[in-house]
Every structure is written in structure tokens, then in C-alpha cells.
Design a protein around this motif. Structure first.
Motif, mmCIF file in Angstrom:
data_model
loop_
_atom_site.group_PDB
_atom_site.id
_atom_site.type_symbol
_atom_site.label_atom_id
_atom_site.label_comp_id
_atom_site.label_asym_id
_atom_site.label_seq_id
_atom_site.Cartn_x
_atom_site.Cartn_y
_atom_site.Cartn_z
ATOM 1 N N ARG D 79 0.769 -1.306 0.064
ATOM 2 C CA ARG D 79 -0.183 -0.074 -0.120
ATOM 3 C C ARG D 79 0.819 1.148 0.054
ATOM 4 N NH1 ARG D 79 -5.427 -0.884 3.666
ATOM 5 N NH2 ARG D 79 -6.010 -3.015 2.911
ATOM 6 N N PHE D 80 0.718 2.230 -1.129
ATOM 7 C CA PHE D 80 1.539 3.387 -1.061
ATOM 8 C C PHE D 80 1.375 4.285 0.235
ATOM 9 C CE2 PHE D 80 1.313 2.484 -5.506
ATOM 10 C CZ PHE D 80 2.689 2.643 -5.970
ATOM 11 N N ASN D 81 0.306 4.235 0.949
ATOM 12 C CA ASN D 81 0.069 5.058 2.049
ATOM 13 C C ASN D 81 0.880 4.460 3.380
ATOM 14 O OD1 ASN D 81 -2.026 2.967 1.699
ATOM 15 N ND2 ASN D 81 -2.848 3.558 3.564
ATOM 16 N N GLU D 82 1.585 3.151 3.198
ATOM 17 C CA GLU D 82 2.291 2.698 4.119
ATOM 18 C C GLU D 82 3.800 3.147 4.239
ATOM 19 O OE1 GLU D 82 1.145 -1.559 4.194
ATOM 20 O OE2 GLU D 82 -0.753 -1.147 5.215
ATOM 21 N N LEU D 83 4.253 3.677 2.752
ATOM 22 C CA LEU D 83 5.528 4.137 2.613
ATOM 23 C C LEU D 83 6.012 5.015 3.385
ATOM 24 C CD1 LEU D 83 5.608 3.744 -1.323
ATOM 25 C CD2 LEU D 83 6.409 2.334 0.280
ATOM 26 N N ARG D 84 7.219 4.839 4.235
ATOM 27 C CA ARG D 84 7.336 5.646 5.221
ATOM 28 C C ARG D 84 8.998 6.264 5.126
ATOM 29 N NH1 ARG D 84 3.161 5.685 6.027
ATOM 30 N NH2 ARG D 84 1.839 5.281 7.857
ATOM 31 N N ASP D 85 9.836 5.454 4.450
ATOM 32 C CA ASP D 85 11.292 6.043 4.230
ATOM 33 C C ASP D 85 11.569 6.087 2.822
ATOM 34 O OD1 ASP D 85 13.928 6.345 4.712
ATOM 35 O OD2 ASP D 85 14.389 4.287 5.156
ATOM 36 N N PRO D 86 12.050 7.185 2.446
ATOM 37 C CA PRO D 86 12.464 8.472 3.266
ATOM 38 C C PRO D 86 11.313 9.245 3.571
ATOM 39 C CG PRO D 86 12.783 8.693 0.682
ATOM 40 C CD PRO D 86 12.293 7.358 1.057
ATOM 41 N N GLU D 87 10.162 9.270 3.121
ATOM 42 C CA GLU D 87 8.944 10.221 3.566
ATOM 43 C C GLU D 87 7.716 9.475 3.366
ATOM 44 O OE1 GLU D 87 8.330 13.491 0.610
ATOM 45 O OE2 GLU D 87 10.319 12.690 -0.364
ATOM 46 N N THR D 88 6.548 9.930 3.752
ATOM 47 C CA THR D 88 5.250 9.497 3.380
ATOM 48 C C THR D 88 4.733 10.336 2.266
ATOM 49 O OG1 THR D 88 4.171 11.045 4.950
ATOM 50 C CG2 THR D 88 4.842 8.925 5.708
ATOM 51 N N ILE D 89 3.764 9.640 1.310
ATOM 52 C CA ILE D 89 3.216 10.086 0.351
ATOM 53 C C ILE D 89 1.835 10.915 0.885
ATOM 54 C CG2 ILE D 89 2.368 9.689 -1.885
ATOM 55 C CD1 ILE D 89 4.061 7.363 -2.072
ATOM 56 N N PRO D 90 1.538 12.027 0.815
ATOM 57 C CA PRO D 90 0.529 12.819 1.181
ATOM 58 C C PRO D 90 -0.761 12.415 0.562
ATOM 59 C CG PRO D 90 1.654 14.150 -0.287
ATOM 60 C CD PRO D 90 2.529 12.942 -0.025
ATOM 61 N N PRO D 91 -2.114 12.342 1.292
ATOM 62 C CA PRO D 91 -3.288 12.206 0.634
ATOM 63 C C PRO D 91 -3.498 13.253 -0.225
ATOM 64 C CG PRO D 91 -3.326 12.710 2.846
ATOM 65 C CD PRO D 91 -1.925 12.756 2.670
ATOM 66 N N ASP D 92 -4.644 12.920 -0.859
ATOM 67 C CA ASP D 92 -5.173 13.778 -1.735
ATOM 68 C C ASP D 92 -4.325 14.562 -3.068
ATOM 69 O OD1 ASP D 92 -7.665 14.881 -2.561
ATOM 70 O OD2 ASP D 92 -7.781 16.435 -0.980
ATOM 71 N N VAL D 93 -3.251 14.015 -3.371
ATOM 72 C CA VAL D 93 -2.091 14.669 -4.064
ATOM 73 C C VAL D 93 -1.883 13.806 -5.364
ATOM 74 C CG1 VAL D 93 0.270 15.069 -4.432
ATOM 75 C CG2 VAL D 93 -1.108 16.188 -2.365
ATOM 76 N N PRO D 94 -2.024 14.170 -6.710
ATOM 77 C CA PRO D 94 -1.786 13.362 -7.653
ATOM 78 C C PRO D 94 -0.328 12.811 -7.585
ATOM 79 C CG PRO D 94 -2.975 15.101 -8.264
ATOM 80 C CD PRO D 94 -2.581 15.498 -6.985
ATOM 81 N N TYR D 95 0.088 11.695 -8.232
ATOM 82 C CA TYR D 95 1.297 11.364 -8.110
ATOM 83 C C TYR D 95 1.468 10.266 -9.214
ATOM 84 C CZ TYR D 95 0.302 7.135 -4.969
ATOM 85 O OH TYR D 95 -0.310 6.057 -4.486
ATOM 86 N N ALA D 96 2.606 9.518 -9.607
ATOM 87 C CA ALA D 96 3.008 8.488 -10.441
ATOM 88 C C ALA D 96 4.061 7.911 -9.928
ATOM 89 C CB ALA D 96 3.162 9.132 -11.836
ATOM 90 N N SER D 97 4.343 6.648 -10.411
ATOM 91 C CA SER D 97 5.474 5.833 -10.071
ATOM 92 C C SER D 97 6.211 5.043 -10.776
ATOM 93 C CB SER D 97 5.100 4.903 -8.663
ATOM 94 O OG SER D 97 4.045 4.141 -9.057
ATOM 95 N N VAL D 98 7.488 4.826 -10.831
ATOM 96 C CA VAL D 98 8.115 3.893 -11.541
ATOM 97 C C VAL D 98 8.973 2.737 -10.637
ATOM 98 C CG1 VAL D 98 10.606 3.605 -12.887
ATOM 99 C CG2 VAL D 98 8.907 5.524 -13.330
ATOM 100 N N ILE D 99 8.496 1.574 -11.023
ATOM 101 C CA ILE D 99 9.212 0.299 -10.222
ATOM 102 C C ILE D 99 10.286 -0.248 -10.904
ATOM 103 C CG2 ILE D 99 8.433 -1.777 -9.119
ATOM 104 C CD1 ILE D 99 5.811 0.687 -10.062
ATOM 105 N N GLU D 100 11.290 -0.458 -10.201
ATOM 106 C CA GLU D 100 12.382 -1.254 -10.756
ATOM 107 C C GLU D 100 13.032 -2.198 -10.215
ATOM 108 O OE1 GLU D 100 15.088 2.506 -12.620
ATOM 109 O OE2 GLU D 100 14.222 2.963 -11.064
ATOM 110 N N SER D 101 13.398 -3.502 -10.607
ATOM 111 C CA SER D 101 13.805 -4.648 -9.777
ATOM 112 C C SER D 101 14.879 -5.173 -10.510
ATOM 113 C CB SER D 101 12.535 -5.848 -9.861
ATOM 114 O OG SER D 101 12.895 -6.896 -9.477
#
Lengths: 130, 130, 130, 130
Positions: D79-101
Motif C-alpha cells: 500500500r503506497f500509504n504505508e511507505l515511510r522511508d524516506p518520506e510519506t506520500i501525502p493524501p489527496d495529491v496526484p502522483y505517478a511511480s516507476v518500479i525497478e527490480s
């Protein structure tokens, strides 16, 4: 792994969304709960993306191109009902769209429909041309 | 960038949708809120698209082909429950479909389900054959 | 265009769905409104498809393979909560799945969630391996 | 067919999700009915996947990288809202993500929105980079 977020451009330069429809009415608090159709664009590259959107209809010639930019390493969540130039997209009319960019981007299509008391959601990654 | 919308054909000539189901009943004002399953087709090319749709079932031979055209630089949002020739698709029965065209098109699948008091939505770009 | 529906095999032989979750409860009339998670498979080829499904979890080894067949020119809409052999998939637990077939198929993932009074829907074409 | 579930790695090493938004409030029993945005990752390979997620915004530099691991032959529904380090993702703000493995994975994006009395769902397989 690096401590800098991202690692440069990802995506394609030409995308299509075959579904499009701006619901004609809404329920719930504005602006979060107003019915809307969104074109989410990610520009993970280090260059400004110049984007043009063409909108296709069932019974008339296409509208646009709508021109916009997405800054480097930024996303932009564009609501189709906010497009103004060269013309607005009417509600309650089926449409489709082609999104073109001069740098690789990623495009995702989302609709929030709050015409009835509870909202409905749908999303899909757009079709990426080869 | 050009001031003419679009820049020609985009997509593939063969698509598949593995999910299909026409809900058996509806709630809310017609026709927007009637339950429906839609095949959205974008023909961004400069030529008429001749399209044929084959519908597959769990327990009988496929239906179709359903034949239609999509004009150049137009979209068409086709409701499966409006298909009549050679036969209608029954409600409340699982199906799947293959969409073929003589020019490149883009296909997206959407369902509006209003069997309960509030509507539900889902969408996905169809599978594009190589 | 031919008057016979379909024109043979379409798809890939290996697919993945990273999302999976069987809601723990339901509202509304059975069986249409019971919460379920569906793996829709289309076999448009002229050969029987032998399919095996592996189910991955967060905290234990994978389950399966679940083996089934899809007849030629048929679809099959499989509910994950109906899988029995070698074991059932527990509700309210995150999982993912890999679907493999000896002939090309198309796979789509759908969830109907009726835990609250009104149902919610989501769908996506699965990831097709190269 | 083998009696061992799975048959090794599937997927790609770089994925993108252009849509992202953590709803600002919820209805219904916790934790199942709390509004959330999920990044579902499947690691069907026999090696630990080291994953880094970069989060892009509309009006500031990207956040991250968020680093995590997915064990071999396991899924992880993050869950993106459980990410803590290095910072939390604020609610009600548009974002996008790139996932690398560092090993092939499959990524799917899901949102449960329970801001109104009934929940809404959406999902899509993320964009897989070439």
C-alpha cells in the motif's frame, strides 16, 4: 542501488485511449467527487515533454490538437473536461483520444463517475504504439 | 507541432477481450444508466475500417461474425447488447470476443453494471495480437 | 470477409496476474452478486488448451498447479474461489497467479466485490509474457 | 504437465504507473475498507527481488527511492500509504511511480476508494518497459 529516485525516461511517444465519456452530472463534494475523465501522463525523462492530444468523435471531425507540456521528472493528471483550446469537449458524448509526445511518456486513463449517489472508478494503461 | 489533429493510423488489426457478460437487469435512468458492455473502437486512419467481431461462449459454438464499419478518423462505442445480426447475445451468459479489422484500430472494453442501486464501472485496453 | 466466426489462435502461452484477493463476504442475490475473483480464459484455437494455474502468496510457498482444460473455440470464466484441487484459496488473503497453456490463449482478470451494499467492479487484461 | 507450481521468472525489470492518488478519507470497517492504493508485485523467480520505487509529483521533485525486497516465489501487495522511508506520500495529491527490480517481476495497480458510503475499485497491469 542508487539513492536518487528514478533512472530516466520510460514509455513511448504515441498512445491511444479508445474509450472516452464525460459524465453529464455529479454527486458529492467538489472538486474530488465531481465526475471526471483523466489522462494521467508521467514524464520521467530529464527533458520537457511537448504533448499534443487529438480527440475523435463518432459523428464529426476530430478536435484539437490540444497542446500542453509536462516538466521533466513530473506527472500531470489532466482532466478532459478542463480542455479549452481550441474547444471544450461536450459532456455525454462518446470520444477517443491519441496522445503524442516528443519524449517518451507513460499514459493512463481513469474515470470517476459520481452520477449516482456513490462513485464508480475505472482505469487502464493506455495503448502504447510500437 | 502541427495544427491538424491526429497523425494517421495507430493500433493493430486483431484484438481479443476474454471477459464478457451482459448484466441481466438495471437501475437508474435510461439509456445512460442501463447496464451495458461496450467495445470502444478508434479508427485514427484515413481509411474506412471493415470490422468483424466473433463472440465465443462456454458451452456452444461461436456467434458471428458481426460486421460493421468505422469511418476514417472516427470512434465507435459499440454496445454488445445492441448486436442483432446474425443473432443477439443473451444476458447473464459469460462470453469473450475477437475483433478483426482491415486497418489498424485500437480497442477498449468497458462495462457499466447498474444491477444494484449504484453503478459500477470497469475498463481495460483489449489484448492486441502481435 | 469470411462468414465463419473467428480465424484461429490468438494470444500467448504464459500470463500473470499480480493482484488477487477473494473478498471475505458478500451482499445481494446469489450467485451473480456474490463477491468473486475471475480468471477469464479465451481459447480461440482449434485445439484443446491444457491450462495450469500456480497461485503465489505473501507468506508461504505457492499452491497448485491447478489443472483444467478449455475446449477449442470456447471461453471459460473461472472463479478462483471455486478451485478445490489440490487446495482451496482462502478468502481475505493477498495472492497472485501465473497461467500457462500449451496453446495460445488470452487471459483477463475481473473482480466483483459486494462486501458493501453496492457492488464494485474492476478488470484488466493480464500480463502476457513474451 | 509438472506437479510443481510455477515455472520460474516472468515479467520485466522496469514498470510505470502514471495514475496515483491516495483518497483523503474512508468509510467502512478497517483495514479492509480503508481507502488505499496498492502496488501488487509478483516475483515468480527463484531469486530475491530488490525493488526500488520512485514517486513523481506535479509540483515538486520525485520522492524516494523506496527500497524493498520480495522473496522468491512470493507476491507482495504494497500500500503506497504505508511507505515511510524516506518520506510519506501525502493524501489527496496526484502522483505517478516507476518500479525497478533486479529480477523480472509483474506489477499491477489497484485502488479501493471508500470515500463515499459504498466502495469503488479499479485495477490495471502497469506499463512494462521494453
Amino acid at each position: 542501488m542508487s539513492d536518487t529516485p528514478g533512472s530516466g525516461a520510460i514509455g513511448r511517444q504515441r498512445w491511444a485511449i479508445a474509450e472516452g465519456y464525460i459524465p453529464g452530472w455529479s454527486n458529492g463534494p467538489e472538486p474530488q467527487m465531481s465526475s471526471h475523465e483523466t489522462c494521467c501522463i508521467l514524464n520521467a525523462s530529464d527533458r520537457v515533454a511537448s504533448v499534443r492530444i487529438s480527440v475523435y468523435f463518432e459523428g464529426r471531425d476530430p478536435a484539437g490538437p490540444y497542446k500542453l507540456t509536462v516538466e521533466p521528472r513530473r506527472t500531470r493528471h489532466l482532466r478532459f473536461n478542463e480542455l479549452r483550446d481550441p474547444e471544450t469537449i461536450p459532456p455525454d458524448v462518446p470520444y477517443a483520444s491519441v496522445i503524442e509526445s516528443d519524449v517518451p511518456i507513460v499514459v493512463q486513463h481513469t474515470r470517476l463517475d459520481s452520477r449516482q449517489a456513490e462513485n464508480a472508478l475505472m482505469t487502464t494503461i493506455a495503448f502504447a504504439a510500437d
